[in-house]
Write an enzyme that holds these catalytic residues in place. Structure first.
Site, mmCIF file in Angstrom:
data_model
loop_
_atom_site.group_PDB
_atom_site.id
_atom_site.type_symbol
_atom_site.label_atom_id
_atom_site.label_comp_id
_atom_site.label_asym_id
_atom_site.label_seq_id
_atom_site.Cartn_x
_atom_site.Cartn_y
_atom_site.Cartn_z
ATOM 1 N N ARG A 192 -5.167 -51.979 -73.080
ATOM 2 C CA ARG A 192 -6.153 -51.467 -74.042
ATOM 3 C C ARG A 192 -5.821 -50.053 -74.489
ATOM 4 O O ARG A 192 -6.341 -49.571 -75.486
ATOM 5 C CB ARG A 192 -7.549 -51.482 -73.416
ATOM 6 C CG ARG A 192 -8.040 -52.886 -73.164
ATOM 7 C CD ARG A 192 -9.301 -52.918 -72.315
ATOM 8 N NE ARG A 192 -9.325 -54.157 -71.573
ATOM 9 C CZ ARG A 192 -10.322 -54.553 -70.792
ATOM 10 N NH1 ARG A 192 -11.390 -53.784 -70.641
ATOM 11 N NH2 ARG A 192 -10.254 -55.694 -70.156
ATOM 12 N N GLU A 217 -4.856 -54.552 -62.037
ATOM 13 C CA GLU A 217 -4.590 -55.082 -63.373
ATOM 14 C C GLU A 217 -4.678 -53.880 -64.316
ATOM 15 O O GLU A 217 -5.755 -53.350 -64.558
ATOM 16 C CB GLU A 217 -5.645 -56.137 -63.722
ATOM 17 C CG GLU A 217 -5.550 -56.659 -65.130
ATOM 18 C CD GLU A 217 -6.766 -57.515 -65.515
ATOM 19 O OE1 GLU A 217 -7.350 -58.191 -64.644
ATOM 20 O OE2 GLU A 217 -7.132 -57.486 -66.709
ATOM 21 N N LYS A 236 -9.259 -67.033 -65.170
ATOM 22 C CA LYS A 236 -10.251 -65.957 -65.218
ATOM 23 C C LYS A 236 -11.489 -66.470 -65.950
ATOM 24 O O LYS A 236 -11.370 -66.984 -67.067
ATOM 25 C CB LYS A 236 -9.636 -64.766 -65.952
ATOM 26 C CG LYS A 236 -10.622 -63.684 -66.367
ATOM 27 C CD LYS A 236 -9.883 -62.457 -66.862
ATOM 28 C CE LYS A 236 -10.836 -61.481 -67.539
ATOM 29 N NZ LYS A 236 -10.316 -60.104 -67.524
#
Ligand code: 3PG
Length: 205
Positions: free
Chosen positions: A46, A42, A129
């Site tokens: 960011r 993943e 998640k």
């Protein structure tokens, strides 16, 4: 229609959450993960390098690459164009989920409350998640949510480590775990790919 929920991620028990500062690191990072036995990543949005790193890895056949920290519908379009195979969000955002459905991109949204889970279920998503897993109660939270939501399968993230990953994975309501413990920020900054390989291998034992 419907959303291809979790999609290909369902076959991967350990999902590294990667923060790259330089897209040139994408291939050495992927090499280290694969050498350590991990076959997905993943790549978070960011950092500005995130999208380029996803694009750099899109045609590798040996690692499934998705986008993390997807918090805006426009980012869904960007990661689809970059070749992401899945998206992960820290929280539940109906606009992000709807855009993923339109684009056919599997999405694992984050949930932390029963209300979040209900919102996801209403959208047809049951692979979710759990974030931040450690702070919302860890395995005890997984078990508590499994009562009213027996069909949900969780990806705990946030505070997962080599010390507790196996315990999470042993729970029938957990389909995979994710986190940064095999891709620590200092190792990525230093380009310490041997450390990433070693921690990746250790993550599976
Ligand atoms: C995430 O986005 O899931 C977290 O940043 C991972 O949390 P961790 O750094 O505690 O593994």
């Amino acid at each position: 229609g419907g959303i291809p929920d979790a999609g290909p991620l369902r076959g991967e028990p350990i999902v590294p959450v990667v923060v790259l500062h330089d897209a040139d690191d994408a291939h050495p990072l992927a090499d280290a993960l694969v050498a350590g036995g991990i076959r997905c990543a993943e790549i978070t949005l960011r950092t500005a390098a995130g999208i380029d790193a996803i694009r750099a890895l899109r045609d590798r056949g040996d690692i499934l690459v998705g986008a993390g920290t997807v918090v805006d519908p426009d980012q869904v379009d960007a990661v689809v164009e970059a070749g992401a195979a899945f998206a992960v969000s820290p929280g539940f955002d109906a606009d992000v989920v709807d855009r993923c459905a339109e684009r056919g991109l599997p999405i694992v949204p984050g949930v932390a409350t029963a209300s979040d889970i209900q919102a996801a279920l209403r959208r047809g998503l049951r692979y979710l998640k759990l974030f931040p897993a450690g702070l919302v109660g860890g395995l005890a939270a997984v078990r508590a949510f499994a009562g009213p939501f027996p069909d949900v399968r969780f990806l705990p993230s946030g505070g997962v480590s080599a010390a507790n990953a196996a315990e999470y994975l042993a729970d029938p309501a957990v389909f995979a775990v994710s986190g940064s413990w095999m891709v620590p920020a200092d190792a990525l900054r230093a380009g310490d790919w041997d450390a990433v390989e070693r921690l990746s291998r250790a993550a599976q034992t």
